[in-house]
Design a protein around this motif. Structure first.
Motif, PDB file in Angstrom:
ATOM      1  N   GLU A   1       9.825   5.145  -0.576  1.00  9.77           N
ATOM      2  CA  GLU A   1       8.869   4.749  -1.338  1.00  9.77           C
ATOM      3  C   GLU A   1       7.958   6.363  -1.376  1.00  9.77           C
TER       4      GLU A   1
ATOM      5  N   ILE B   1       2.597   2.814  -2.461  1.00 13.19           N
ATOM      6  CA  ILE B   1       2.072   2.505  -3.709  1.00 13.19           C
ATOM      7  C   ILE B   1       3.261   2.144  -4.653  1.00 13.19           C
ATOM      8  N   ALA B   2       4.550   2.495  -3.457  1.00 17.26           N
ATOM      9  CA  ALA B   2       5.565   1.907  -4.496  1.00 17.26           C
ATOM     10  C   ALA B   2       7.098   1.967  -2.713  1.00 17.26           C
TER      11      ALA B   2
ATOM     12  N   TRP C   1      11.937  -2.992  -7.272  1.00 13.42           N
ATOM     13  CA  TRP C   1      10.685  -2.178  -6.605  1.00 13.42           C
ATOM     14  C   TRP C   1       9.486  -3.031  -6.537  1.00 13.42           C
ATOM     15  N   LYS C   2       8.350  -2.795  -5.752  1.00 17.78           N
ATOM     16  CA  LYS C   2       7.218  -3.321  -5.328  1.00 17.78           C
ATOM     17  C   LYS C   2       6.295  -2.090  -6.015  1.00 17.78           C
ATOM     18  N   PHE C   3       5.013  -2.856  -6.655  1.00 11.86           N
ATOM     19  CA  PHE C   3       4.346  -1.491  -6.652  1.00 11.86           C
ATOM     20  C   PHE C   3       2.703  -1.854  -5.892  1.00 11.86           C
ATOM     21  N   TYR C   4       2.185  -0.622  -5.447  1.00 13.83           N
ATOM     22  CA  TYR C   4       0.804  -1.539  -4.878  1.00 13.83           C
ATOM     23  C   TYR C   4      -0.311  -0.910  -5.620  1.00 13.83           C
TER      24      TYR C   4
ATOM     25  N   GLN D   1       2.897  -5.174  -8.967  1.00  7.41           N
ATOM     26  CA  GLN D   1       3.991  -5.915  -9.656  1.00  7.41           C
ATOM     27  C   GLN D   1       5.454  -5.404  -9.111  1.00  7.41           C
TER      28      GLN D   1
ATOM     29  N   GLY E   1       6.111   0.095 -13.236  1.00  9.12           N
ATOM     30  CA  GLY E   1       5.453   0.616 -11.849  1.00  9.12           C
ATOM     31  C   GLY E   1       4.053   0.170 -11.840  1.00  9.12           C
TER      32      GLY E   1
ATOM     33  N   SER F   1      -0.315   2.489 -11.301  1.00 11.42           N
ATOM     34  CA  SER F   1       0.038   4.018 -11.179  1.00 11.42           C
ATOM     35  C   SER F   1      -0.218   4.983 -12.593  1.00 11.42           C
TER      36      SER F   1
ATOM     37  N   GLU G   1       8.176   7.618 -14.474  1.00 13.89           N
ATOM     38  CA  GLU G   1       6.534   7.339 -14.861  1.00 13.89           C
ATOM     39  C   GLU G   1       6.179   7.084 -16.227  1.00 13.89           C
TER      40      GLU G   1
END
Length: 218
Positions: A54, A62-63, A76-79, A87, A125, A129, A192
């Motif tokens: 994470e 955030i991921a 993968w989850k991005f917050y 996403q 991502g 982010s 990134e």
């Protein structure tokens, strides 16, 4: 024969247990100011990420997702910072499975015409982010804190047909300020900057992604 099968079963069970137990050491790395990555590594090789990981910003996730032999795999989850899912990207299939609507982001695909079948490029991502990372790297350089007013800050990713970044550019516009500047890609980690290319009628093309936000100076 029964003895042989029993021996094989025991060997398989021990092997499976060894593989599972080899990925139980958890480590943390400061990526940059306020960014922390927590990840599972192999006990036999602590430089190999393998298992759950994470990414945190100010201790907020955030991921999250999984590594396999140092490579991101599967979903993968991005917050956003409020915990809202922005996403879901599948690194194994190289496809976006969910993306929040973002009206502040625009796209341009080379030679696209009305009526064409278009698949827009993707900032892997999530756009939030991307802004969060770039602002942490470049905000001191912008030096807008001593100015009054609101500024539109835009980051444009210029992609080739494979989704590789040819140029990364920042533009800042305000009533008393107008600056366009190239951004050094060496300031970022590879993940990134990762993007998927855009497609026109099934063919990958050069494209751009422009992510914008407002900045207020005091």
């Amino acid at each position: 024969m029964k003895t042989l099968l029993t021996a094989l079963f025991v060997t398989f069970t021990l092997s499976a247990f060894a593989q599972k137990s080899d990925s139980t050491t958890f480590r943390s790395t400061n990526i940059r100011d306020r960014f922390l990555e927590r990840y599972t590594v192999l006990k036999s090789s602590k430089n190999i990420k393998n298992g759950f990981a994470e990414v945190l910003f100010n201790q907020k996730q955030i991921a999250s997702g999984d590594y396999q032999n140092n490579e991101r795999v599967n979903q993968w989850k991005f917050y956003l910072l409020n915990g809202v899912l922005e996403q879901v990207y599948n690194y194994s299939t190289k496809k976006v499975e969910f993306e929040m609507e973002d009206k502040s982001t625009t796209y341009h695909l080379e030679n696209a015409k009305e009526g064409d079948e278009i698949i827009r490029p993707v900032k892997i991502g999530g756009n939030f982010s991307a802004i969060l990372v770039i602002n942490r790297i470049l905000y001191p350089d912008m030096d807008l804190r001593t100015r009054n007013g609101t500024y539109m800050v835009s980051y444009t990713y210029f992609l080739d047909e494979l989704g590789r970044i040819m140029k990364l550019e920042r533009k800042v516009v305000g009533s008393d300020f107008n600056e366009t500047k190239s951004i050094d890609q060496n300031l970022f980690r590879p993940e990134e900057l990762a993007c998927n290319p855009g497609y026109v009628n099934g063919k990958p093309v050069k494209s751009t992604i422009t992510i914008s936000h407002h900045l207020t100076g005091n």
